[in-house]
Motif scaffolding. Structure first.
Motif, PDB file in Angstrom:
ATOM      1  N   SER A   1      -6.200   0.850  -7.737  1.00  0.00           N
ATOM      2  CA  SER A   1      -5.712  -0.516  -7.620  1.00  0.00           C
ATOM      3  C   SER A   1      -4.844  -0.911  -8.803  1.00  0.00           C
ATOM      4  O   SER A   1      -5.243  -0.756  -9.954  1.00  0.00           O
TER       5      SER A   1
ATOM      6  N   LEU B   1      -3.118   0.541  -4.091  1.00  0.00           N
ATOM      7  CA  LEU B   1      -2.951  -0.870  -3.746  1.00  0.00           C
ATOM      8  C   LEU B   1      -2.152  -1.559  -4.843  1.00  0.00           C
ATOM      9  O   LEU B   1      -2.451  -1.402  -6.028  1.00  0.00           O
TER      10      LEU B   1
ATOM     11  N   ALA C   1     -10.400  -1.072   1.465  1.00  0.00           N
ATOM     12  CA  ALA C   1      -9.668   0.192   1.468  1.00  0.00           C
ATOM     13  C   ALA C   1     -10.604   1.383   1.361  1.00  0.00           C
ATOM     14  O   ALA C   1     -10.421   2.402   2.040  1.00  0.00           O
TER      15      ALA C   1
ATOM     16  N   ILE D   1      -5.203   6.357  -1.692  1.00  0.00           N
ATOM     17  CA  ILE D   1      -4.632   5.035  -1.469  1.00  0.00           C
ATOM     18  C   ILE D   1      -4.274   4.386  -2.798  1.00  0.00           C
ATOM     19  O   ILE D   1      -5.044   4.448  -3.760  1.00  0.00           O
TER      20      ILE D   1
ATOM     21  N   THR E   1       0.830  -1.204   0.000  1.00  0.00           N
ATOM     22  CA  THR E   1       0.000   0.000   0.000  1.00  0.00           C
ATOM     23  C   THR E   1       0.860   1.248   0.000  1.00  0.00           C
ATOM     24  O   THR E   1       1.945   1.277   0.585  1.00  0.00           O
TER      25      THR E   1
END
Length: 213
Positions: free
Chosen positions: A171, A143, A160, A141, A134
């Motif tokens: 992501s 990932l 998340a 965020i 992360t």
């Protein structure tokens, strides 16, 4: 109480060794051991080269590598982004994907949010948090990692997004690869509409969730 216990456990582990990859995490990785070793060596070489070019002077770029595919994540001036990409490409990775954060406009603390995020990932039933790396930047965020299947990928993204203080989730989670082909369509941006981003070398910019959510 369970969440508090997880947070305290994370803090204790960090104090003991500061290692982002535990022995269990290595065991639980979906990649073959030789692949893991090659990926770590490639990421280390690129990170070292970036630091030698003064990218540690107030600009932080995290370097990740999975199956020879490199991801650069950080906040650097626009006029330095091309140089960072060029340095990474010297090492002949299968692909280089940059994720440049725009200057932070949030007061959300990175450390506290990162700790809360990791605690929730650990506590999510059916999710192996050791597969997931992360990056946290002012509520945004990212990932990364290799997960078992699409169900685990979706669970990680959903977990998340539900962490208090998170404004966006991007992501780059990949599924296990059995060929040398770069992953297609692995970049996913999850604001309110969870749009899929096309696989492109252009910077993947996060988009904040609307205030009225």
């Amino acid at each position: 109480m369970r969440r508090l216990a997880l947070v305290l456990l994370l803090a204790a582990l960090a104090a003991l060794n500061g290692c982002a990859y535990s022995a269990y995490g290595l065991y639980d990785d979906q990649r073959l051991m030789d692949t893991i070793t090659d990926d770590k060596a490639l990421a280390t070489n690129i990170k070292t080269a970036l630091m030698n070019e003064h990218f540690s002077d107030g600009w932080a770029i995290a370097v990740y590598c999975y199956y020879g595919n490199v991801f650069l994540v950080g906040e650097v001036p626009r006029n330095m982004q091309g140089k960072a990409l060029a340095i990474a490409r010297r090492y002949k990775p299968r692909s280089v994907t940059p994720h440049w954060f725009s200057p932070a406009k949030s007061d959300t603390g990175n450390l506290s949010l990162a700790t809360a995020l990791r605690a929730d990932l650990i506590g999510a039933k059916g999710l192996s948090s050791t597969r997931i790396d992360t990056e946290v930047n002012a509520g945004r965020i990212v990932l990364l990692g290799v997960v078992r299947d699409n169900a685990e990928k979706e669970l990680a993204i959903r977990t998340a997004r539900n962490v208090k203080g998170v404004t966006s989730v991007t992501s780059y989670l990949m599924l296990p690869q059995r060929s040398g082909k770069p992953p297609a369509g692995t970049a996913r941006q999850d604001g309110m509409d969870a749009r899929e981003l096309p696989p492109s070398p252009a910077p993947a910019q996060t988009r904040a969730m609307p205030d009225a959510s």
